[in-house]
Design a protein around this motif. Structure first.
Motif, mmCIF file in Angstrom:
data_model
loop_
_atom_site.group_PDB
_atom_site.id
_atom_site.type_symbol
_atom_site.label_atom_id
_atom_site.label_comp_id
_atom_site.label_asym_id
_atom_site.label_seq_id
_atom_site.Cartn_x
_atom_site.Cartn_y
_atom_site.Cartn_z
ATOM 1 N N ALA A 7 11.801 -10.614 3.334
ATOM 2 C CA ALA A 7 9.901 -9.876 2.395
ATOM 3 C C ALA A 7 9.454 -9.297 3.446
ATOM 4 C CB ALA A 7 9.343 -11.057 2.638
ATOM 5 N N PRO A 8 9.571 -7.974 2.025
ATOM 6 C CA PRO A 8 9.057 -6.812 2.881
ATOM 7 C C PRO A 8 7.509 -6.650 2.772
ATOM 8 C CG PRO A 8 9.530 -6.458 0.357
ATOM 9 C CD PRO A 8 9.982 -7.938 0.640
ATOM 10 N N ILE A 9 7.103 -5.565 3.724
ATOM 11 C CA ILE A 9 6.249 -4.946 3.781
ATOM 12 C C ILE A 9 5.765 -3.452 3.455
ATOM 13 C CG2 ILE A 9 3.676 -4.772 5.453
ATOM 14 C CD1 ILE A 9 5.369 -6.764 6.901
ATOM 15 N N ILE A 10 5.259 -3.521 1.812
ATOM 16 C CA ILE A 10 5.284 -2.276 1.749
ATOM 17 C C ILE A 10 3.236 -1.563 2.588
ATOM 18 C CG2 ILE A 10 4.434 -0.094 0.240
ATOM 19 C CD1 ILE A 10 6.595 -2.271 -1.067
ATOM 20 N N CYS A 11 3.513 -0.592 3.181
ATOM 21 C CA CYS A 11 1.891 0.176 3.536
ATOM 22 C C CYS A 11 1.688 1.004 2.874
ATOM 23 C CB CYS A 11 2.188 0.076 5.372
ATOM 24 S SG CYS A 11 2.447 -0.995 6.174
ATOM 25 N N LEU A 12 0.548 1.085 2.532
ATOM 26 C CA LEU A 12 0.452 2.896 1.197
ATOM 27 C C LEU A 12 -0.927 3.051 2.223
ATOM 28 C CD1 LEU A 12 -0.765 0.335 -1.808
ATOM 29 C CD2 LEU A 12 1.486 1.637 -0.998
ATOM 30 N N ALA A 13 -0.630 4.596 1.640
ATOM 31 C CA ALA A 13 -1.334 5.126 3.034
ATOM 32 C C ALA A 13 -1.367 6.619 1.978
ATOM 33 C CB ALA A 13 -0.747 6.663 3.954
ATOM 34 N N ALA A 63 -0.415 -0.822 -5.983
ATOM 35 C CA ALA A 63 -1.007 -2.246 -5.409
ATOM 36 C C ALA A 63 -0.933 -3.150 -6.368
ATOM 37 C CB ALA A 63 -1.678 -2.732 -4.412
ATOM 38 N N ARG A 64 -1.393 -2.822 -7.594
ATOM 39 C CA ARG A 64 -1.874 -3.773 -8.770
ATOM 40 C C ARG A 64 -0.479 -4.422 -9.716
ATOM 41 N NH1 ARG A 64 -5.742 -0.894 -11.274
ATOM 42 N NH2 ARG A 64 -7.247 -1.794 -9.589
ATOM 43 N N LEU A 72 2.460 -3.299 -7.955
ATOM 44 C CA LEU A 72 3.242 -4.081 -7.593
ATOM 45 C C LEU A 72 2.905 -6.172 -7.653
ATOM 46 C CD1 LEU A 72 4.189 -2.284 -4.071
ATOM 47 C CD2 LEU A 72 5.931 -2.194 -5.726
ATOM 48 N N SER A 73 1.829 -5.542 -7.213
ATOM 49 C CA SER A 73 1.443 -6.847 -7.270
ATOM 50 C C SER A 73 1.536 -8.376 -8.329
ATOM 51 C CB SER A 73 -0.398 -7.717 -7.494
ATOM 52 O OG SER A 73 -0.671 -8.860 -7.471
ATOM 53 N N VAL A 74 1.431 -7.812 -9.514
ATOM 54 C CA VAL A 74 1.662 -7.998 -10.569
ATOM 55 C C VAL A 74 3.141 -8.487 -11.878
ATOM 56 C CG1 VAL A 74 0.949 -8.138 -13.458
ATOM 57 C CG2 VAL A 74 -0.581 -7.730 -12.099
ATOM 58 N N PHE A 75 3.712 -7.509 -11.328
ATOM 59 C CA PHE A 75 4.970 -7.557 -11.635
ATOM 60 C C PHE A 75 6.638 -7.621 -11.092
ATOM 61 C CE2 PHE A 75 2.519 -4.654 -15.210
ATOM 62 C CZ PHE A 75 3.455 -5.143 -16.391
ATOM 63 N N TYR A 76 6.098 -7.369 -9.832
ATOM 64 C CA TYR A 76 6.748 -8.009 -8.826
ATOM 65 C C TYR A 76 6.054 -9.158 -7.711
ATOM 66 C CZ TYR A 76 9.278 -3.754 -9.671
ATOM 67 O OH TYR A 76 9.935 -3.010 -10.463
ATOM 68 N N GLY A 77 5.258 -9.425 -7.989
ATOM 69 C CA GLY A 77 4.383 -10.853 -7.258
ATOM 70 C C GLY A 77 4.056 -10.597 -5.942
ATOM 71 N N PHE A 78 4.252 -9.297 -5.464
ATOM 72 C CA PHE A 78 3.605 -8.801 -3.258
ATOM 73 C C PHE A 78 1.488 -9.207 -3.344
ATOM 74 C CE2 PHE A 78 5.986 -5.890 -1.966
ATOM 75 C CZ PHE A 78 7.101 -6.147 -3.411
ATOM 76 N N GLY A 79 1.694 -10.043 -2.503
ATOM 77 C CA GLY A 79 1.015 -10.380 -1.808
ATOM 78 C C GLY A 79 -0.286 -8.633 -1.609
ATOM 79 N N ASN A 137 0.964 -15.076 7.616
ATOM 80 C CA ASN A 137 1.038 -16.630 7.174
ATOM 81 C C ASN A 137 1.551 -15.686 5.507
ATOM 82 O OD1 ASN A 137 -0.840 -18.041 9.237
ATOM 83 N ND2 ASN A 137 -2.932 -16.341 8.737
ATOM 84 N N HIS A 138 1.505 -14.881 5.332
ATOM 85 C CA HIS A 138 2.371 -15.057 4.085
ATOM 86 C C HIS A 138 3.401 -14.510 3.947
ATOM 87 C CE1 HIS A 138 -1.704 -13.896 2.268
ATOM 88 N NE2 HIS A 138 -1.104 -13.574 1.398
ATOM 89 N N SER A 139 4.451 -15.483 3.570
ATOM 90 C CA SER A 139 5.527 -15.247 3.827
ATOM 91 C C SER A 139 6.175 -14.203 2.547
ATOM 92 C CB SER A 139 6.732 -17.019 3.001
ATOM 93 O OG SER A 139 5.980 -17.706 2.750
ATOM 94 N N GLY A 140 5.680 -14.377 1.620
ATOM 95 C CA GLY A 140 5.983 -13.423 0.519
ATOM 96 C C GLY A 140 6.464 -11.852 0.768
ATOM 97 N N PRO A 141 6.376 -11.257 -0.963
ATOM 98 C CA PRO A 141 6.505 -9.404 -0.054
ATOM 99 C C PRO A 141 5.305 -9.013 -0.067
ATOM 100 C CG PRO A 141 7.035 -10.176 -2.255
ATOM 101 C CD PRO A 141 7.349 -11.378 -1.171
ATOM 102 N N LEU A 142 4.594 -8.236 0.586
ATOM 103 C CA LEU A 142 2.874 -8.081 1.026
ATOM 104 C C LEU A 142 2.792 -6.486 0.265
ATOM 105 C CD1 LEU A 142 2.443 -9.773 3.945
ATOM 106 C CD2 LEU A 142 1.047 -10.496 1.156
ATOM 107 N N VAL A 143 1.682 -5.990 -0.166
ATOM 108 C CA VAL A 143 1.594 -4.718 -0.239
ATOM 109 C C VAL A 143 -0.060 -4.416 0.534
ATOM 110 C CG1 VAL A 143 0.067 -4.675 -2.592
ATOM 111 C CG2 VAL A 143 1.139 -2.203 -1.519
#
Ligand SMILES: [Zn+2]
Ligand SMILES: [Zn+2]
Length: 975
Positions: A782-788, A799-800, A802-809, A874-880
């Motif tokens: 699961a990737p971690i995408i960091c926004l700058a 972030a919104r 990625l969260s809604v359409f790709y299930g990112f935390g 603590n999050h196993s899924g993809p994260l932003v």
């Protein structure tokens, strides 16, 4: 040609040369039924435009839509009117009014409303529709002249670039066309049969002017027969009374001239001939491929469904494919640039993949795409996504140039992308479009032999698009492609089930050639192997190309060259509705309309319609749901308890939704005010109940978009099918009430909420709108995408999405700073990071900012880094992560084995400012505030993996997000 291909050709069945005509061959054709609907729609519009009054848009749209959805070359409508076909055999069931129109066409050849427009001026306007580039506004000006207006024709020739003579001819009603034979042959043969019927015997007919079913018809059609001419005259007169789509233009000695409703005409001539002519069956076999049945094809490789601009669901298409004798088909809906056609974005395509896995179709389906070839030759979707498609049709849909070499380059670039399996309707020639049977668009100028050579080299097929209005490539070009060693794919380009018969055109055309390989003659398994082989061959061809053409940076295999991080993902397994407790969904209305209510118990739904608040409350009291999900705003702009005019009519929730591409009505738009107030009232009453149900706000349209369930406007049947696909069952699904259907969707949102699969839109003080979130991809790591990026650059939109359409935390570093500050304030003074005295219950935004700055400058982000690492672990899924200030914020050492990407969201200060003003966030305050994030944003943008531009529309931003995401992901299909 390889041995196996030879064997395939030998093993394929042989076309039956002289079949008996199908029993329904002489019925009225669908295109004849719908032409008056198009005409009326256009005339209502033109009439209104010329008078300067408002166009009756709803009427014209519904007429046009009915026409478009029923149009085709078959006899579906006629059989439906006879009761031979059921409603469900039609993709769109006509309204009662449209049915009356259709019945009127059957008995009178037209509809009564058209009688008002018999004037030559209106007929002239209808003819002028076939000039490419003449829209309704321009055509309406032709209504103003009583007689021929040469100046007008000259002016329009300049404006459209179309030959002035052609415009003048159409103006006067001479030399119309060209026409496609599919629009002429079946009605003409019907007329001739009717003549035979009147004289009770078979006749030998000769037809001049139609040489070939694959060539446009420009010359006049002349019919003669081995029949005394005076007998012919009386038989034709009798026939004209029966054949309502035809009318007499004129009659002279030895000649009778007849016009068909579509505008083409033909003459009976008294020609002395030794030739005895042909029977109607022989004529049909020679001139009309639709009179044959499919014989040699196993599959269709180009079709559209309701996911884009087709009208049938995948399931229904699959059944129709099997019924037409095929074994499999490719679903190739449009891609995102084809906006009018509802083209698919990457997340939608992924959802489609997921839905296909749930559909249990009756035949194998290749999940493909018809991807646009953009202006410069780039493809409209990320290459890594295309690589996951089973079959890629790449087509040009706009912006051909006059330059053959530019057009050639454009196609070759698409071929060399390595992502394309076939080029769709390669030349874009069109003869006749919906509603305008003599519309003509010439083929694009292309150096075909160069394209064919590349196609052969890269093993990219060329399509024979089987739509009679296209028949593209033409036979001579196909011949050249075959000679160059190209294989051919055939596509019905069906946009409805009734279009599958188009394949017969292609099949008949190919019986003239000696093709190397017709992909559609392969079995499903053979085709999949062929595609796989071709793709690996392309990879082999691609390698040396890069050394020669390094300046083409967007070609596929970029990732390998750059040595970038890529992660592997699988398209998620089918996703059903999460299990959970009892939910009631309410599609609230204001005014006298009843409210749709749905009860969701396990996966079972029941629905009803209720009127008063008391009835609704009683229903909730009886069924004691744990969640009540209401389709109505449950809060006010500005957050107060009563309407505050200064706060405007839009809540943050609606803005948030529209930023991810889902338009929503403002909470306090006139028509919504009462609804919103009723919703707020109900919420308070429900929450006060003894069983204490949780009340959430939902919006069915948003949920349907995100879950890829067609909205009710697309058809209740499609919506119902979408709900069944989620695993729902029960009597409630059979409702014919739109409101109850939406109530079901609202109830579903409750389940996603309960399962934690949701994202709230907006801010708590105004009440948040809950939308479900989906995870169309399952990441190997699961990737971690960091926004700058600067404050206001649009990081939260990214972030919104990625969260809604790709299930990112969605991790907000602001929340982490806040937690750090809380913890800090609880520590003894000597162990604290800061030495301030802040009241923990009254931490202001400025305190957080100052504390954040302190953590960055004094502690080099150390405390943030370790806390963030904890959260991530603590999050196993993809994260932003929204947002980082330093590359050191996320420490790979603390996060085992998770790929990390930095995306810099880029926007100019001016744009940020003007957008904030637009959203009335700033009032008259000057934009001076700079947060610590801003100081490091520029530096971070140089360190980032991807630069996401937010200088254009939100849509462009979303496309940029998709592109960035798929540049790093390779996808494998669910096996
Ligand atoms: Zn197309
Ligand atoms: Zn298409």
């Amino acid at each position: 040609m390889s041995k196996s291909e030879n064997e395939i050709l030998v093993s394929s069945r042989i076309i039956v040369e002289h079949p008996e005509l199908p029993s329904d061959y002489y019925r009225l054709r669908d295109f004849e039924y719908v032409q008056p609907l198009y005409d009326l729609a256009d005339l209502l519009e033109l009439d209104a435009l010329s008078k300067g009054v408002e166009v009756p848009k709803y009427r014209t749209f519904s007429l046009w839509r009915a026409g478009y959805s029923l149009d085709g070359y078959g006899t579906t409508i006629d059989r439906w009117l006879d009761g031979i076909l059921e409603d469900e055999d039609l993709d769109n069931i006509p309204t009662r009014r449209i049915r009356q129109y259709l019945e009127s066409v059957r008995t009178q050849g037209t509809i009564t409303e058209l009688q008002r427009y018999q004037d030559e001026r209106f007929r002239r306007c209808l003819r002028l529709r076939s000039v490419r580039g003449l829209g309704p506004n321009k055509i309406a000006t032709a209504l103003l002249s009583e007689s021929f207006d040469e100046d007008w024709c000259r002016q329009m020739a300049i404006e459209t670039g179309v030959d002035q003579h052609r415009i003048a001819n159409l103006y006067c009603g001479v030399n119309l066309g060209p026409w496609q034979s599919a629009h002429i042959v079946p009605p003409l043969l019907r007329f001739l049969r009717s003549v035979e019927f009147g004289i009770s015997r078979s006749v030998g007919w000769s037809i001049a002017g139609i040489a070939d079913p694959f060539e446009p018809i420009i010359a006049e059609v002349i019919v003669s027969a081995n029949l005394p001419f005076d007998l012919m005259v009386s038989a034709v007169a009798r026939t004209l009374r029966r054949e309502v789509c035809f009318s007499l233009i004129g009659q002279t000695a030895g000649r009778i001239q007849i016009r068909h409703q579509l505008g083409w005409s033909f003459s009976f001539e008294d020609l002395e001939t030794d030739n005895l002519g042909e029977t109607l069956t022989a004529l049909a076999a020679r001139l009309d491929p639709l009179s044959r049945s499919l014989a040699t094809l196993q599959g269709d490789l180009h079709s559209h469904t309701a996911w884009s601009d087709g009208s049938a669901s995948v399931e229904k298409m699959a059944k129709a494919v099997v019924n037409s004798g095929l074994q499999y088909f490719a679903v190739t809906d449009h891609s995102r640039s084809s906006k009018v056609q509802g083209g698919l974005t990457p997340p939608l395509w992924l959802r489609q993949a997921n839905a296909l896995a749930l559909a249990h179709p009756v035949c194998p389906i290749l999940h493909g795409i018809e991807v646009d070839i953009l202006k410069g030759g780039d493809l409209d979707l990320p290459h890594n996504l295309l690589a996951a498609a089973d079959f890629v049709v790449a087509s040009v849909h706009s912006n051909w140039t006059k330059s053959a070499s530019q057009n050639t380059d454009r196609l070759i670039r698409a071929v060399e992308s390595g992502c394309v399996d076939t080029i769709g309707h390669p030349s874009s020639v069109v003869v006749g479009k919906p509603g305008v049977p003599d519309y003509y668009r010439p083929a694009a100028e292309v150096h075909w032999d160069e394209v064919f050579e590349k196609c052969a080299q890269w093993r990219v097929a060329l399509e024979l698009n089987c739509f009679p209005s296209r028949l593209d490539l033409s036979l001579p070009l196909l011949q050249r492609a075959v000679a160059a060693g190209c294989s051919i794919s055939m596509g019905s380009d069906a946009h409805a089930r009734s279009h599958l018969i188009n394949l017969r055109f292609g099949e008949a055309a190919l019986s003239r050639l000696k093709p190397n390989l017709i992909l559609n003659r392969l079995s499903h398994r053979e085709l999949c192997e062929y595609v796989e082989d071709s793709r690996s061959l392309r990879r082999a061809v691609a390698k040396p190309k890069h050394i020669l053409h390094i300046e083409q940076p967007t070609l596929q295999f970029d990732e390998e060259r750059k040595g970038r991080v890529t992660i592997r993902a699988q398209i998620s397994l089918p996703q059903h509705l999460p299990a959970g407790s009892r939910v009631i969904g309410i599609d609230l209305t204001a005014g006298n309309k009843t409210t749709g209510v749905a009860l969701l118990d396990n996966s079972d739904v029941t629905t009803c319609s209720l009127s008063t608040d008391a009835e609704i409350l009683e229903f909730i009291r009886i069924y004691e749901p744990s969640i009540v999900s209401i389709d109505s705003p449950l809060g006010l702009p500005g957050g107060g308890l009563s309407i505050d005019p200064r706060a405007g009519i839009v809540r943050v929730a609606e803005n948030d939704l529209s930023s991810i591409g889902i338009p929503a009505y403002p909470a306090l738009i006139d028509s919504m005010q009462n609804l919103t107030l009723r919703g707020i009232r109900l919420k308070t009453q429900i929450e006060a109940m003894a069983s204490r149900p949780l009340v959430i706000e939902s919006y069915p349209g948003a949920a349907q978009d995100i879950l890829s369930i067609p909205r009710k406007q697309k058809g209740l049947d499609l919506l119902r099918e979408g709900l069944r696909r989620l695993g729902l069952a029960g009597a409630g699904l059979d409702t014919s009430s739109h409101d109850e259907m939406d109530a079901i969707t609202s109830a579903i949102v409750g389940r996603y909420f309960e399962a934690g699969l949701y994202e709230p839109m907006g801010i708590p003080s105004e009440a948040q709108l809950i939308v479900p979130k989906v995870s169309p991809l399952h990441f190997e790591k699961a990737p971690i995408i960091c926004l700058a990026g600067k404050t206001g650059a649009g990081k939260s939109v990214v972030a919104r999405y990625l969260s809604v359409f790709y299930g990112f935390g969605w991790i907000r570093t602001r929340d982490i700073i806040q937690e750090l500050l809380f913890e800090d304030l609880e520590k003894p003074l000597d162990r604290r990071l800061s030495n301030w005295n802040v009241n923990p219950s009254a931490i202001a935004e400025e305190d957080l900012q100052a504390f954040g700055t302190l953590v960055l400058s004094e502690y080099r982000q150390g405390p943030l880094r370790s806390k963030l690492a904890n959260v991530i672990r603590n999050h196993s899924g993809p994260l932003v992560v929204d947002a980082i200030r330093d590359v050191a914020d996320v420490d790979p050492g603390l996060i085992a084995d998770r790929p990390i990407f930095i995306w810099s969201v880029d926007c100019t200060d001016n744009l940020i400012y003007s957008r904030l003003v637009q959203r009335r966030k700033l009032g008259n305050k000057k934009y001076v505030q700079r947060s610590p994030v801003d100081k490091t944003a520029d530096f971070l943008s140089k360190q980032s993996h991807n630069l996401i531009s937010n200088r254009g529309s939100f849509e462009e931003l979303r496309w940029g997000i998709d592109d960035a995401l798929f540049s790093a992901i390779t996808i494998t299909r669910v096996v």
